[in-house]
Design a protein around this motif. Structure first.
Motif, short mmCIF file in Angstrom:
data_model
loop_
_atom_site.label_atom_id
_atom_site.label_comp_id
_atom_site.label_asym_id
_atom_site.label_seq_id
_atom_site.Cartn_x
_atom_site.Cartn_y
_atom_site.Cartn_z
N ALA A 360 -0.58 -4.46 -31.73
CA ALA A 360 -0.23 -3.05 -31.82
C ALA A 360 -0.71 -2.32 -30.57
O ALA A 360 0.03 -1.51 -29.98
N ASP A 361 -1.94 -2.61 -30.15
CA ASP A 361 -2.48 -1.97 -28.94
C ASP A 361 -1.68 -2.37 -27.70
O ASP A 361 -1.37 -1.53 -26.84
N LEU A 362 -1.36 -3.65 -27.59
CA LEU A 362 -0.59 -4.12 -26.44
C LEU A 362 0.80 -3.48 -26.43
O LEU A 362 1.30 -3.09 -25.35
N ALA A 363 1.43 -3.34 -27.59
CA ALA A 363 2.75 -2.71 -27.66
C ALA A 363 2.69 -1.25 -27.21
O ALA A 363 3.58 -0.76 -26.51
N LYS A 364 1.62 -0.56 -27.60
CA LYS A 364 1.45 0.84 -27.17
C LYS A 364 1.28 0.93 -25.65
O LYS A 364 1.85 1.82 -25.00
N GLU A 365 0.51 0.01 -25.09
CA GLU A 365 0.30 0.00 -23.64
C GLU A 365 1.61 -0.29 -22.91
O GLU A 365 1.93 0.34 -21.88
N LEU A 366 2.37 -1.22 -23.41
CA LEU A 366 3.66 -1.56 -22.79
C LEU A 366 4.63 -0.38 -22.90
O LEU A 366 5.37 -0.09 -21.96
N GLN A 367 4.60 0.30 -24.05
CA GLN A 367 5.47 1.46 -24.25
C GLN A 367 5.13 2.60 -23.31
O GLN A 367 5.99 3.29 -22.78
N PRO A 371 9.05 2.63 -21.98
CA PRO A 371 9.49 2.58 -23.37
C PRO A 371 10.54 1.51 -23.66
O PRO A 371 10.78 1.18 -24.82
N ARG A 372 11.17 0.97 -22.60
CA ARG A 372 12.23 -0.03 -22.81
C ARG A 372 11.71 -1.46 -22.85
O ARG A 372 12.47 -2.39 -23.08
N THR A 373 10.42 -1.65 -22.64
CA THR A 373 9.87 -3.00 -22.47
C THR A 373 10.08 -3.89 -23.70
O THR A 373 10.50 -5.05 -23.57
N LEU A 374 9.76 -3.38 -24.88
CA LEU A 374 9.90 -4.22 -26.07
C LEU A 374 11.34 -4.65 -26.29
O LEU A 374 11.62 -5.82 -26.62
N GLU A 375 12.26 -3.73 -26.08
CA GLU A 375 13.68 -4.07 -26.22
C GLU A 375 14.10 -5.08 -25.14
O GLU A 375 14.87 -6.01 -25.42
N ALA A 416 12.06 7.25 -31.49
CA ALA A 416 11.15 6.21 -31.98
C ALA A 416 10.66 5.35 -30.84
O ALA A 416 9.49 4.92 -30.82
N LYS A 417 11.53 5.10 -29.88
CA LYS A 417 11.19 4.24 -28.75
C LYS A 417 10.05 4.82 -27.91
O LYS A 417 9.25 4.08 -27.32
N GLU A 418 9.95 6.14 -27.87
CA GLU A 418 8.96 6.80 -27.03
C GLU A 418 7.71 7.25 -27.80
O GLU A 418 6.81 7.84 -27.23
N ASP A 419 7.66 6.96 -29.10
CA ASP A 419 6.51 7.33 -29.92
C ASP A 419 5.51 6.18 -29.93
O ASP A 419 5.84 5.07 -30.36
N PRO A 420 4.25 6.39 -29.48
CA PRO A 420 3.28 5.30 -29.41
C PRO A 420 2.92 4.70 -30.77
O PRO A 420 2.66 3.50 -30.88
#
Length: 584
Positions: A360-367, A371-375, A416-420
């Motif tokens: 969860a922390d790593l996903a927030k940092e990537l976002q 914001p497009r990183t996870l996708e 949603a994509k830009e919400d940490p």
């Protein structure tokens, strides 16, 4: 007055005769092939009333497994008895002796039926080929033994092969002005739907006997065999399914009580589907009464921790992970995690033990960085979009082998994509993340191949009846970027650690005959049964680790947290595949 009445009656008579002639013209000249709103073919109906027939083969194309064995049908010896036998002196005792039943039972079976009677194919009458030969040597008119085509029971890979319907309206909408015989089947799901244009029959193979109005012989007592004259049809669709693996997967899914969910097995080298099981099973009497008509392996599901593989790939490429420690004693919101208190872990251990806080922390940092990183990384690992084979086929530019396949996704909206907070939930495979089991299996295959991203094939070729090839489906790359070989190598190590780490979530698979690498997942669905929330339980992986040959996903959908695990199912599948390999 008399002349006037005569004129009136004459006029009424002429009008009536005109109506009658118009009606006869409508029936016999104008609407002979499409009468009334029900599109009744009067010519066919008239012919049907003057004959008794039994269909041996409906003429629709067939599905074969990768070795050429039938998947969608089986041919079984049957005994066919025509009703006119009751009006003739025939040696029933000899036929009864040949098939091993009493004469009285045989005569009772025919009874007063006005249609041909079939014995065999199903219990209690199961005929052998030797019995079939004995009957035919008797050469009795109206008594015929031959092989007839049946839908196999059980029918394996039912949802992948798909369903058909004898719906004239669907045929008309799909094929416009083209005419088909009454009862022609049309594909409405699965491969039956995608390959329908090739599978449509040229006509039925049948035994025909012509009768008069009282059921007596019209042209003598000979029964005629009728079949389409085209030597190239029906075609065979050669699938990628291996019947041995498919049978194993079906049996194990039932053994382990998968009521909703299933199994996907891919050949890593070719990216072919070797087995695909979906539950609930198809109810062939009422296929749309429940979810049995849907292929759950092609439908969006909540992945849970399986999605951490995507976060790991992105973090390995973009993050500074060496020497970094994560507090895995807390939940993603920072409160103490009394149920899963793993203490302080490094990145590798966090993946092996599936620490929610870390990812969860790593996903927030990537976002925060983009914001497009996870996708972006979900696409690189084939989880978004579709993965089934598609491309040009004759006049169709975008032919899809898996027409019922859903697209995967990470977010539904830009907000949603830009919400940490949403990014954190997405990092552990919750919130709006949805993937298909077949895409998860493909992700494992991509990693095992070192980043080579291919389309998933269910069919390799279409063959004419005589065995020559009509069309083939070559391997194709999947569009979009992919992970680097170095990232794939790091992910391979992490997935193996899930099994070998002393507290890894895949410890079940340590001592299997083939070495396994993979990732578990337990997703909250937000659906409750009583006070218990239901979960999706996953294990996705590949094996053997040193020389990958198979990618496998097992998933159980909508089960309580304290039941319905898939570890034993996955384990038994690996063992079963190993045993099958040894027999080769």
């Amino acid at each position: 007055m008399t002349r006037k009445r005569i004129a009136i009656w004459l006029g009424i008579t002429l009008i009536g005769m005109g109506i009658l002639i118009a009606r006869l013209a409508q029936l016999q000249l104008i609407e002979t092939k499409s009468f009334s709103k029900h599109d009744i073919n009067l010519l066919e109906e008239s012919a049907a009333r003057r004959m008794q027939e039994i269909v041996i083969d409906n003429g629709r194309g067939n599905f074969m497994d990768r070795s050429g064995k039938p998947l969608s049908y089986e041919t079984v010896p049957v005994l066919i008895l025509f009703p006119f036998l009751e009006k003739t002196d025939w040696p029933a005792e000899k036929v009864a002796e040949a098939i091993g039943i009493s004469e009285s039972e045989l005569r009772h079976t025919i009874g007063k039926s006005d249609k041909p009677v079939v014995l065999g194919g199903k219990d209690p009458y199961v005929l052998t080929e030797k019995q079939m030969e004995k009957v035919n040597k008797l050469e009795i008119p109206g008594v015929i033994s031959m092989k007839r085509k049946y839908t196999p029971s059980p029918l394996y890979a039912g949802q992948l092969l798909g369903l058909t319907s004898s719906n004239a309206q669907v045929l008309k909408e799909k094929y416009k002005e083209k005419e088909f015989p009454a009862g022609t089947l049309v594909g409405i799901s699965g491969l039956q739907k995608s390959f329908d244009e090739f599978l449509l029959g040229e006509g039925k193979s049948r035994l025909v006997y012509h009768v008069d109005g009282r059921g007596g012989p019209l042209f003598g007592i000979d029964v005629k065999y009728s079949e389409p004259a085209n030597p190239f049809y029906p075609v065979n669709i050669v699938t990628t399914i291996d019947s041995r693996f498919q049978r194993l997967a079906e049996q194990q899914a039932d053994k382990h009580g998968i009521n909703k969910g299933g199994v996907v097995l891919l050949d890593i080298e070719t990216n072919n589907i070797l087995a695909m099981v979906s539950r609930p099973k198809v109810n062939r009497q009422s296929p749309f009464a429940d979810q049995g008509s849907q292929n759950m392996m092609l439908k969006q599901q909540i992945p849970g921790s399986v999605f951490k593989t995507v976060v790991a790939a992105a973090a390995l490429d973009k993050g500074q992970l060496e020497g970094r420690l994560f507090d895995c004693s807390k939940k993603i919101n920072g409160s103490p995690d009394k149920k899963y208190d793993h203490g302080t872990l490094d990145f590798n251990k966090s993946f092996a033990r599936s620490c929610n806080r870390t990812f969860a922390d790593l996903a927030k940092e990537l976002q925060k960085e983009d914001p497009r990183t996870l996708e972006e990384y979900a696409k690189k690992l084939s989880l978004t979009g579709t993965v089934g084979w598609e491309g040009g086929l004759f006049h169709t530019e975008n032919f899809r082998q898996l027409p019922d396949e859903d697209k995967g996704r990470v977010f539904l909206s830009e907000q949603a994509k830009e919400d940490p907070n949403y990014a954190g939930l997405s990092g552990i495979g919750q919130h709006e993340v949805r993937v298909t089991p077949v895409s998860v299996a493909n992700m494992m295959a991509v990693i095992a191949r070192g980043g080579d991203k291919q389309m998933v094939r269910a069919v390799t070729s279409i063959q004419y009846k005589n065995g020559s090839k009509m069309a083939g489906f070559q391997s194709k790359k999947l569009d979009g970027g992919t992970i680097s070989p170095l990232t794939a190598e790091k992910l391979q190590f992490l997935l193996r650690q899930v099994v070998t780490d002393e507290l890894g979530t895949g410890q079940w698979f340590k001592d299997l005959p083939m070495t396994v690498a993979g990732k578990s997942g337990t997703a909250e669905t937000g659906v409750y049964k009583g006070k218990k929330q239901l979960h999706n339980k996953w294990f996705a992986g590949y094996f053997p680790y040193e020389n990958p040959r198979y990618a496998l996903v097992a998933v159980n959908l909508g089960v309580s947290e304290d039941e319905g695990g898939v570890n034993l199912l996955f384990s038994d599948l690996v063992k079963g595949i190993g045993k099958i390999e040894k027999k080769e």
